[in-house]
Design a protein around this motif. Structure first.
Motif, PDB file in Angstrom:
ATOM      1  N   LYS A 282       0.470  -0.702   0.220  1.00 39.61           N
ATOM      2  CA  LYS A 282      -0.248  -0.162   0.289  1.00 39.61           C
ATOM      3  C   LYS A 282       0.658   1.338  -0.032  1.00 39.61           C
ATOM      4  O   LYS A 282       0.330   2.314  -0.513  1.00 39.61           O
ATOM      5  CB  LYS A 282      -1.015  -0.312   1.053  1.00 39.61           C
TER       6      LYS A 282
ATOM      7  N   ALA B  15      -6.274   9.761  -0.826  1.00 36.74           N
ATOM      8  CA  ALA B  15      -6.582  10.624   1.194  1.00 36.74           C
ATOM      9  C   ALA B  15      -5.092  10.761   1.186  1.00 36.74           C
ATOM     10  O   ALA B  15      -3.968  10.353   0.955  1.00 36.74           O
ATOM     11  CB  ALA B  15      -7.454   9.364   2.136  1.00 36.74           C
TER      12      ALA B  15
ATOM     13  N   ALA C 109      -8.598   5.589   8.585  1.00 34.46           N
ATOM     14  CA  ALA C 109      -8.104   4.440   7.943  1.00 34.46           C
ATOM     15  C   ALA C 109      -6.778   3.635   8.500  1.00 34.46           C
ATOM     16  O   ALA C 109      -5.499   3.744   7.773  1.00 34.46           O
ATOM     17  CB  ALA C 109      -8.369   4.486   7.177  1.00 34.46           C
TER      18      ALA C 109
ATOM     19  N   LYS D 157      -3.976   0.860   7.731  1.00 31.88           N
ATOM     20  CA  LYS D 157      -4.279  -0.366   6.940  1.00 31.88           C
ATOM     21  C   LYS D 157      -2.797  -0.908   6.991  1.00 31.88           C
ATOM     22  O   LYS D 157      -1.478  -0.247   6.968  1.00 31.88           O
ATOM     23  CB  LYS D 157      -3.908  -0.384   5.143  1.00 31.88           C
TER      24      LYS D 157
ATOM     25  N   VAL E 226      -7.995  -3.807   6.801  1.00 34.41           N
ATOM     26  CA  VAL E 226      -7.800  -2.557   6.758  1.00 34.41           C
ATOM     27  C   VAL E 226      -9.079  -2.734   7.736  1.00 34.41           C
ATOM     28  O   VAL E 226     -10.144  -3.196   7.937  1.00 34.41           O
ATOM     29  CB  VAL E 226      -8.631  -2.392   5.574  1.00 34.41           C
TER      30      VAL E 226
ATOM     31  N   VAL F 280     -11.259   0.578  10.330  1.00 38.63           N
ATOM     32  CA  VAL F 280     -11.497   1.547   9.921  1.00 38.63           C
ATOM     33  C   VAL F 280     -11.600   2.166  11.318  1.00 38.63           C
ATOM     34  O   VAL F 280     -13.048   1.513  12.088  1.00 38.63           O
ATOM     35  CB  VAL F 280     -12.938   2.048   8.624  1.00 38.63           C
TER      36      VAL F 280
ATOM     37  N   GLU G 284      -4.255   6.827   6.975  1.00 36.30           N
ATOM     38  CA  GLU G 284      -5.079   7.618   5.998  1.00 36.30           C
ATOM     39  C   GLU G 284      -6.103   8.188   6.548  1.00 36.30           C
ATOM     40  O   GLU G 284      -7.070   7.972   7.628  1.00 36.30           O
ATOM     41  CB  GLU G 284      -6.308   6.530   5.043  1.00 36.30           C
ATOM     42  N   GLU G 285      -6.396   9.356   5.769  1.00 30.69           N
ATOM     43  CA  GLU G 285      -7.655  10.234   6.988  1.00 30.69           C
ATOM     44  C   GLU G 285      -9.237   9.329   5.819  1.00 30.69           C
ATOM     45  O   GLU G 285      -9.035   8.276   5.410  1.00 30.69           O
ATOM     46  CB  GLU G 285      -7.861  11.540   5.730  1.00 30.69           C
ATOM     47  N   LEU G 286      -9.678  10.104   7.234  1.00 26.94           N
ATOM     48  CA  LEU G 286     -11.025   8.912   7.001  1.00 26.94           C
ATOM     49  C   LEU G 286     -11.831  10.205   5.474  1.00 26.94           C
ATOM     50  O   LEU G 286     -12.279  10.668   5.791  1.00 26.94           O
ATOM     51  CB  LEU G 286     -12.145   8.811   7.879  1.00 26.94           C
ATOM     52  N   LEU G 287     -12.122   8.717   5.010  1.00 25.16           N
ATOM     53  CA  LEU G 287     -13.142   9.235   3.769  1.00 25.16           C
ATOM     54  C   LEU G 287     -14.173   8.559   3.449  1.00 25.16           C
ATOM     55  O   LEU G 287     -14.297   7.549   4.280  1.00 25.16           O
ATOM     56  CB  LEU G 287     -12.669   9.064   1.947  1.00 25.16           C
TER      57      LEU G 287
ATOM     58  N   GLU H 121     -18.936   3.839  -2.576  1.00 24.37           N
ATOM     59  CA  GLU H 121     -17.532   3.582  -3.738  1.00 24.37           C
ATOM     60  C   GLU H 121     -18.119   2.664  -4.692  1.00 24.37           C
ATOM     61  O   GLU H 121     -19.252   2.514  -5.306  1.00 24.37           O
ATOM     62  CB  GLU H 121     -17.551   2.174  -2.457  1.00 24.37           C
TER      63      GLU H 121
ATOM     64  N   LYS I 125     -18.517  -4.781   1.096  1.00 21.70           N
ATOM     65  CA  LYS I 125     -17.464  -5.325   1.799  1.00 21.70           C
ATOM     66  C   LYS I 125     -17.714  -5.417   3.367  1.00 21.70           C
ATOM     67  O   LYS I 125     -17.323  -6.370   3.828  1.00 21.70           O
ATOM     68  CB  LYS I 125     -16.074  -4.279   2.428  1.00 21.70           C
TER      69      LYS I 125
ATOM     70  N   ASN J 255     -14.923  -5.324   7.941  1.00 22.50           N
ATOM     71  CA  ASN J 255     -14.309  -6.180   6.656  1.00 22.50           C
ATOM     72  C   ASN J 255     -13.557  -7.058   6.025  1.00 22.50           C
ATOM     73  O   ASN J 255     -13.239  -7.590   6.732  1.00 22.50           O
ATOM     74  CB  ASN J 255     -13.281  -5.398   6.333  1.00 22.50           C
TER      75      ASN J 255
ATOM     76  N   MET K 148     -13.377   6.064  -3.383  1.00 17.42           N
ATOM     77  CA  MET K 148     -14.376   6.487  -2.826  1.00 17.42           C
ATOM     78  C   MET K 148     -14.466   7.661  -3.836  1.00 17.42           C
ATOM     79  O   MET K 148     -14.662   9.218  -3.709  1.00 17.42           O
ATOM     80  CB  MET K 148     -14.471   7.246  -1.609  1.00 17.42           C
TER      81      MET K 148
ATOM     82  N   ILE L  90      -8.722   4.267  -3.319  1.00 11.01           N
ATOM     83  CA  ILE L  90      -8.631   4.571  -1.872  1.00 11.01           C
ATOM     84  C   ILE L  90      -7.914   2.823  -2.235  1.00 11.01           C
ATOM     85  O   ILE L  90      -6.894   2.634  -0.673  1.00 11.01           O
ATOM     86  CB  ILE L  90      -9.940   3.728  -0.836  1.00 11.01           C
ATOM     87  N   GLU L  91      -7.512   2.456  -3.013  1.00 12.68           N
ATOM     88  CA  GLU L  91      -6.194   1.476  -3.335  1.00 12.68           C
ATOM     89  C   GLU L  91      -6.271   0.933  -4.884  1.00 12.68           C
ATOM     90  O   GLU L  91      -7.443   1.534  -5.776  1.00 12.68           O
ATOM     91  CB  GLU L  91      -7.392  -0.095  -2.978  1.00 12.68           C
TER      92      GLU L  91
HETATM   93  P1  AMP Z   1      -9.005  -1.094   0.949  1.00 12.14           P
HETATM   94  O1  AMP Z   1      -8.242  -2.759   1.089  1.00 12.14           O
HETATM   95  O2  AMP Z   1      -7.729  -0.062   1.203  1.00 12.14           O
HETATM   96  O3  AMP Z   1      -9.337  -1.099  -0.338  1.00 12.14           O
HETATM   97  O4  AMP Z   1     -10.011  -1.132   1.981  1.00 12.14           O
HETATM   98  C1  AMP Z   1     -11.077  -1.555   2.649  1.00 12.14           C
HETATM   99  C2  AMP Z   1     -12.130  -1.259   2.517  1.00 12.14           C
HETATM  100  O5  AMP Z   1     -12.121   0.311   3.671  1.00 12.14           O
HETATM  101  C3  AMP Z   1     -12.311  -0.225   1.281  1.00 12.14           C
HETATM  102  O6  AMP Z   1     -13.400  -0.700   0.722  1.00 12.14           O
HETATM  103  C4  AMP Z   1     -13.550   0.719   2.621  1.00 12.14           C
HETATM  104  O7  AMP Z   1     -14.455   0.276   2.550  1.00 12.14           O
HETATM  105  C5  AMP Z   1     -12.481   0.673   3.544  1.00 12.14           C
HETATM  106  N1  AMP Z   1     -11.727   2.335   3.579  1.00 12.14           N
HETATM  107  C6  AMP Z   1     -10.657   1.689   3.103  1.00 12.14           C
HETATM  108  N2  AMP Z   1     -10.132   3.022   2.611  1.00 12.14           N
HETATM  109  C7  AMP Z   1     -10.656   4.368   3.300  1.00 12.14           C
HETATM  110  C8  AMP Z   1     -10.578   5.284   4.113  1.00 12.14           C
HETATM  111  N3  AMP Z   1      -9.693   6.511   3.814  1.00 12.14           N
HETATM  112  N4  AMP Z   1     -11.780   5.805   4.771  1.00 12.14           N
HETATM  113  C9  AMP Z   1     -12.853   5.159   4.863  1.00 12.14           C
HETATM  114  N5  AMP Z   1     -12.976   3.874   4.380  1.00 12.14           N
HETATM  115  C10 AMP Z   1     -11.803   3.262   3.936  1.00 12.14           C
END
Ligand code: AMP
Ligand code: GLY
Length: 424
Positions: free
Chosen positions: A103, A118, A141, A143, A153, A155, A185-188, A192, A214, A224, A273, A282-283
């Motif tokens: 990541k 983010a 978040a 990670k 991840v 949250v 990471e800052e929360l978004l 999605e 998820k 998740n 997002m 976000i990924e």
């Molecule tokens: P990722 O594996 O990075 O996609 O994260 C898995 C899930 O966590 C995402 O699909 C989002 O639902 C949640 N998530 C990841 N990053 C954030 C973020 N910065 N703010 C809010 N939710 C997040």
């Protein structure tokens, strides 16, 4: 031509299902496959990361194309080994796959390429990580840097939760080496979007957009997971949004990878997002999503094998425009009781009801295994996906739900609210 699909999930069952429909294909293999792929392809007992045996098998069978399903294959270097042996591979080399397997690599690439994402910090020590989180009142978040099967991840809503998540990764090492470095990471906030693109390293063509759900439980509650369901096209995602993501996210990522010597051939998946201040990435994943593949592939009318070959050979620019069904699709995952808590799941349970699946629902197997004398038994957290096409999201959802209800084993559960947001 003979084609090998590497993997054993519902995504790979959907890939196999699509490959057998191709006029170019004489035989499809799946390594190692599952109880569903065995019915339409030949399962080969080779693990997804067993580079040596996959290359040996490809040589022996003179394969025309190998499609990499899971991140574990990409990260093991299956793509590198097959490419150096001269095979056509739809899936990136390990270096390019770092866009998913690290990541921090992905975040740094996004910064270099100006891709909207983010705000973040990368940490190996808990104290500065907690300070960074505290400055945002713990609304972050946390990670794990490395691969964690979609579960790395956490949250967080406040400082206490953020501290606990940081400790779990950096002190208790609950994610092992994958969590030895963390991205905070800052929360978004916002809906999605999963937008997958197929690329030959230079050009990129988007697939139909999808939305993945998820969290394990109804109403986006619970931990998740790898994904409990998906639908396509998602509410509020028109051609303009798709174009923006291609121009601002997918294409810059492909260019940046190529410029740094990591040409990417395969499926590049952007998880986004849609926030009030615009799109945020976000990924990235270096493969098809699961369950996104189970909603996107049924809508694809173009020959997947021809498309994958064009990507693997670097000729995507000359490939005809993709054709899509105007129908909507919905996929619902039926999971083992207690999923995603691996330790609390009971496997090996007999699965009933698969002979009575209503017309219009497609069952893609994931954690299933054929046991002589018993029949199909559960063999993983996500057991099957019930997927369906319909003239409206509502119709597709009803059919997918009807399929999911038929799949019975002790502890089985699924989310009945997948795609409900798009039903008027
Ligand atoms: P990722 O594996 O990075 O996609 O994260 C898995 C899930 O966590 C995402 O699909 C989002 O639902 C949640 N998530 C990841 N990053 C954030 C973020 N910065 N703010 C809010 N939710 C997040
Ligand atoms: N559905 C999320 C993923 O495949 O990573």
């Amino acid at each position: 031509m003979k084609v090998l699909v590497v993997g054993s999930g519902a995504r790979e069952h959907a890939l196999v299902w699509k490959c057998v429909q191709s006029d170019l294909v004489e035989r499809v293999y799946c390594a190692p496959g599952n109880g569903g792929t065995g019915g339409m392809a030949r399962n080969i007992p080779i693990g997804v990361a067993d580079v040596v045996r996959i290359v040996e098998f490809s040589k022996r069978e003179r394969l025309g194309l190998v499609i990499l399903g899971p991140e574990a294959s990409v990260d093991a270097g299956v793509g590198d080994a097959l490419r150096s042996a001269g095979f056509n591979v739809f899936g990136p080399n390990r270096g390019a796959g770092r866009i998913e397997s690290s990541k921090s690599f992905a975040k740094q690439l996004m910064v270099r390429a100006g891709i909207p994402t983010a705000e973040f910090g990368v940490f190996i020590d808990p104290l500065p990580a907690k300070e960074w989180a505290a400055q945002r009142d713990g609304k972050v978040a946390v990670k794990a840097d490395g691969l964690a099967r979609g579960k790395g991840v956490i949250v967080c809503a406040d400082v206490r939760e953020a501290d606990a998540a940081i400790d779990a990764m950096l002190v208790q090492k609950r994610f092992g080496r994958s969590g030895a470095t963390v991205v905070v990471e800052e929360l978004l906030e916002g809906p999605e979007l999963s937008l997958l693109g197929v690329t030959d390293g230079t050009d990129i063509v988007p697939l139909a957009p999808a939305r993945d759900f998820k969290r394990a439980h109804e109403g986006d509650q619970g931990p998740n997971t790898g994904g409990m369901g998906a639908y396509s096209p998602p509410l509020g995602v028109g051609d303009d949004v798709v174009r923006e993501v291609v121009d601002r996210v997918l294409r810059p990522a492909v260019r940046e990878l190529a410029a740094s010597g990591d040409e990417f051939r395969g499926v590049l998946y952007a998880g986004l997002m849609l926030t009030k201040s615009g799109i945020r990435t976000i990924e990235f994943n270096a493969r098809f999503g699961d369950p996104e593949a189970q909603v996107v592939l049924p809508r694809l009318e173009t020959d997947l094998v021809a498309l994958a070959l064009a990507c693997s050979k670097g000729t995507l620019a000359n490939f005809p425009e993709l054709r899509w069904s105007p129908q909507a699709s919905v996929a619902i995952v039926v999971a083992s009781g207690n999923y995603p808590d691996d330790a609390a799941m009971k496997l090996g349970l007999q699965i009933r009801g698969l002979a009575e699946i209503p017309r219009g629902a497609l069952i893609f197997h994931a954690g299933t295994r054929f046991e002589p004398g018993t029949g199909l038994v559960t063999d993983g957290g996500r057991v099957v996906t019930s997927a369906a096409l319909g003239d409206t999201v509502a119709e597709a959802r009803e059919k997918a739900l009807a399929g999911a209800r038929q799949v019975r084993f002790p502890g089985a559960f699924f989310r009945s609210d997948i795609a409900a947001e798009a039903v008027i």
